[in-house]
Design an enzyme around this catalytic site. Structure first.
Site, PDB file in Angstrom:
ATOM      1  N   HIS A 162      69.725   8.313  14.821  1.00  0.00           N
ATOM      2  CA  HIS A 162      68.801   9.202  14.105  1.00  0.00           C
ATOM      3  C   HIS A 162      68.155   8.502  12.916  1.00  0.00           C
ATOM      4  O   HIS A 162      67.615   9.144  12.023  1.00  0.00           O
ATOM      5  CB  HIS A 162      69.528  10.458  13.607  1.00  0.00           C
ATOM      6  CG  HIS A 162      70.408  11.103  14.618  1.00  0.00           C
ATOM      7  ND1 HIS A 162      71.750  10.807  14.753  1.00  0.00           N
ATOM      8  CD2 HIS A 162      70.141  12.013  15.601  1.00  0.00           C
ATOM      9  CE1 HIS A 162      72.291  11.503  15.730  1.00  0.00           C
ATOM     10  NE2 HIS A 162      71.328  12.252  16.270  1.00  0.00           N
ATOM     11  N   ASP A 201     103.926 -23.744  16.955  1.00  0.00           N
ATOM     12  CA  ASP A 201     104.522 -24.126  18.240  1.00  0.00           C
ATOM     13  C   ASP A 201     103.940 -25.451  18.730  1.00  0.00           C
ATOM     14  O   ASP A 201     103.122 -25.499  19.644  1.00  0.00           O
ATOM     15  CB  ASP A 201     104.307 -23.023  19.283  1.00  0.00           C
ATOM     16  CG  ASP A 201     105.160 -23.276  20.528  1.00  0.00           C
ATOM     17  OD1 ASP A 201     105.557 -24.439  20.751  1.00  0.00           O
ATOM     18  OD2 ASP A 201     105.443 -22.327  21.267  1.00  0.00           O
ATOM     19  N   HIS A 222     105.325 -27.109  22.594  1.00  0.00           N
ATOM     20  CA  HIS A 222     104.864 -26.994  23.978  1.00  0.00           C
ATOM     21  C   HIS A 222     103.912 -28.120  24.371  1.00  0.00           C
ATOM     22  O   HIS A 222     103.650 -28.305  25.553  1.00  0.00           O
ATOM     23  CB  HIS A 222     104.197 -25.631  24.200  1.00  0.00           C
ATOM     24  CG  HIS A 222     102.863 -25.495  23.526  1.00  0.00           C
ATOM     25  ND1 HIS A 222     102.717 -25.255  22.191  1.00  0.00           N
ATOM     26  CD2 HIS A 222     101.606 -25.602  24.021  1.00  0.00           C
ATOM     27  CE1 HIS A 222     101.424 -25.199  21.883  1.00  0.00           C
ATOM     28  NE2 HIS A 222     100.725 -25.412  22.979  1.00  0.00           N
ATOM     29  N   HIS A 257     100.863 -29.116  28.020  1.00  0.00           N
ATOM     30  CA  HIS A 257      99.632 -29.927  27.990  1.00  0.00           C
ATOM     31  C   HIS A 257      99.882 -31.361  28.447  1.00  0.00           C
ATOM     32  O   HIS A 257      99.175 -32.283  28.019  1.00  0.00           O
ATOM     33  CB  HIS A 257      99.049 -29.935  26.578  1.00  0.00           C
ATOM     34  CG  HIS A 257      98.753 -28.579  26.009  1.00  0.00           C
ATOM     35  ND1 HIS A 257      98.022 -27.627  26.692  1.00  0.00           N
ATOM     36  CD2 HIS A 257      99.079 -28.007  24.819  1.00  0.00           C
ATOM     37  CE1 HIS A 257      97.920 -26.526  25.936  1.00  0.00           C
ATOM     38  NE2 HIS A 257      98.555 -26.739  24.811  1.00  0.00           N
ATOM     39  N   ASP A 267      96.862 -22.749  27.226  1.00  0.00           N
ATOM     40  CA  ASP A 267      97.553 -21.857  26.281  1.00  0.00           C
ATOM     41  C   ASP A 267      97.394 -20.393  26.691  1.00  0.00           C
ATOM     42  O   ASP A 267      98.358 -19.628  26.696  1.00  0.00           O
ATOM     43  CB  ASP A 267      96.991 -22.044  24.866  1.00  0.00           C
ATOM     44  CG  ASP A 267      97.450 -23.351  24.226  1.00  0.00           C
ATOM     45  OD1 ASP A 267      98.564 -23.801  24.538  1.00  0.00           O
ATOM     46  OD2 ASP A 267      96.685 -23.909  23.422  1.00  0.00           O
TER      47      ASP A 267
HETATM   48  S1  FES Z   1      71.868   8.374  12.267  1.00  0.00           S
HETATM   49 FE1  FES Z   1      72.922   9.748  13.523  1.00  0.00          FE
HETATM   50  S2  FES Z   1      74.629   8.545  14.165  1.00  0.00           S
HETATM   51 FE2  FES Z   1      73.656   7.288  12.740  1.00  0.00          FE
HETATM   52 FE   LIG Z   2      98.628 -25.426  23.215  1.00  0.00          FE
END
Ligand code: FES
Ligand SMILES: [Fe+2]
Length: 436
Positions: A104, A205, A208, A213, A360
């Site tokens: 709006h 960690d 690992h 890897h 990962d």
């Molecule tokens: S103007 Fe109506 S939801 Fe933002």
């Molecule tokens: Fe990793």
């Protein structure tokens, strides 16, 4: 039935129930106890240099706009119209004079004030616009160009919250005369895993690496981690891992982050790295000049992969889903060719399709699946490796140990446990009041 927090993490955090990563009630408590009370990373100064510049961020699941006002000050607002809740800003980043809601057309200043209600001109009684601005994030502070927000007005200062972690973070930030830049928008992707899984991995960690890897990380790099690796817990939940190189190490061997790809680098890039490293002791002191960074974590959900210059945030999207954000970070004064190489390095290893990231992520998804299986409640996860082996250190703040010690995770979960216990007590007191 909701699990009792005291049963989920035992007293020394050596045993953690699988529900910690999967239970919806614990996730609801985390929102209050962790995300409602912690400083959460939002943006870096380099992303919003000019008035009107903005970026999107999240605080847990709440969307936030971080914007530089006309007066140059930074503001953070919840990105939700006070009329019907739509986001008033849809772009990831940009520059704007105002935020206009699409539904709006309620119109807000970049400082968050409601300026116009188009329908009001047809009505006899216009509402008081001064009470209908965007919700401001109540606490907003920066350190080293990094902006953090907190929903708890009573939270300690950001500097106190980071505590000794500043010393470790400055080992990186302090190296560059002109600071760093966060490049562009973060890469963003969704993983079917709990938000704590990426966090814990990046917090410390390192274990690992040689296994998960094995196909990517060369054996010499792994050997260096075992030989020189240090894990530090600056404060519970904040941690840093790095290789601490010998004092007489040649400048090239300490130049951060490129050990795996040195051969790819152009000579001017080598020159830049050498120059940075040669001045490191004078800029950050001798102890930090010897640090060749690996991974860092700042409680609760910010990670820094020094080894590939990536900052990451693990945004929860429910107990079983995380939206992971990853920025390439570059020294502001580096040659353009070097910045480009750093961006490529980030994408190749830790971007959405990065090779280490894929390995990962698969592990985190599998740990999440393992955290939901039935008939296994009597097999909590074991977090006891290295219990009690961490010690204070004469040169390094916090508690320090070898990288095989899981104390970084125990401290994280003890902090998590304390925070959730308090929220659980508050929730129960409220229920008692309502019932009585
Ligand atoms: S103007 Fe109506 S939801 Fe933002
Ligand atoms: Fe990793």
């Amino acid at each position: 039935m909701a699990p009792r927090v005291a049963d989920v993490v035992n007293a020394d955090a050596t045993l953690i129930q699988r529900s910690a990563w999967s239970d919806p009630d614990l996730y609801a408590l985390e929102k209050v106890a962790i995300f409602g009370k912690s400083w959460l990373f939002l943006a870096h100064d380099s992303q919003i240099p000019e008035p009107g510049d903005f970026v999107q961020a999240y605080m847990c699941e709440t969307p936030v706009i971080v914007v530089r006002g006309r007066d140059g000050r930074v503001h953070a607002h919840v990105n939700s119209c006070t009329h019907r809740g739509l986001p008033v800003c849809r772009a990831d980043r940009g520059n704007t004079a105002k935020f206009i809601c699409p539904y709006h057309n309620w119109t807000y200043s970049i400082e968050g004030k409601l300026q116009a209600i188009p329908q009001a001109r047809h009505l006899q009684h216009a509402p008081d616009k001064s009470t209908l601005g965007l919700k401001a994030v109540p606490r907003l502070e920066s350190w080293n160009g990094m902006w953090f927000g907190c929903f708890d007005p009573e939270v300690v200062s950001l500097a106190d919250y980071l505590g000794d972690m500043r010393w470790y973070l400055d080992a990186f930030f302090g190296r560059f005369a002109e600071g760093v830049e966060f490049v562009g928008s973060p890469q963003r992707w969704v993983i079917d895993a709990n938000w704590k899984l990426p966090v814990e991995n990046q917090l410390g960690d390192v274990n690992h690496g040689p296994f998960l890897h094995a196909a990517v990380i060369p054996p010499e790099a792994n050997a260096e981690v075992f030989e020189r690796g240090v894990s530090a817990v600056a404060e519970p939940g904040h941690g840093a891992t790095f290789r601490w190189m010998p004092e007489d190490a040649p400048v090239e061997s300490v130049a951060w982050g490129f050990e795996g790809m040195a051969s790819l680098l152009a000579p001017e890039v080598h020159d830049y790295l050498r120059e940075i490293q040669a001045r490191a002791a004078e800029r950050v002191g001798p102890a930090r000049a010897r640090m060749k960074g690996l991974t860092y974590g700042v409680f609760p959900n910010l990670s820094f992969l020094w080894s590939n210059t990536a900052f990451k945030v693990s945004h929860p999207r429910g107990p079983g889903r995380v939206e992971y954000w990853s920025w390439s970070v570059v020294p502001a004064d580096a040659p353009e060719a070097f910045k480009k190489i750093l961006r490529g390095n980030h994408t190749a290893f830790f971007g959405a399709g990065g090779i280490l990231e894929q390995e990962d992520s698969e592990a985190w998804m599998q740990q999440y699946v393992g955290s939901r299986i039935d008939f296994a409640e009597d097999r909590p996860y074991y977090y006891g490796l290295g219990l009690g082996e961490e010690k204070p250190h004469p040169e390094l703040p916090g508690l320090v140990s070898v990288t095989a010690n899981e104390f970084y995770a125990r401290h994280f979960f003890l902090r998590w446990r304390d925070a959730l216990l308090e929220a659980e007590r508050d929730r129960e007191a409220e229920r008692d009041r309502d019932a009585g």
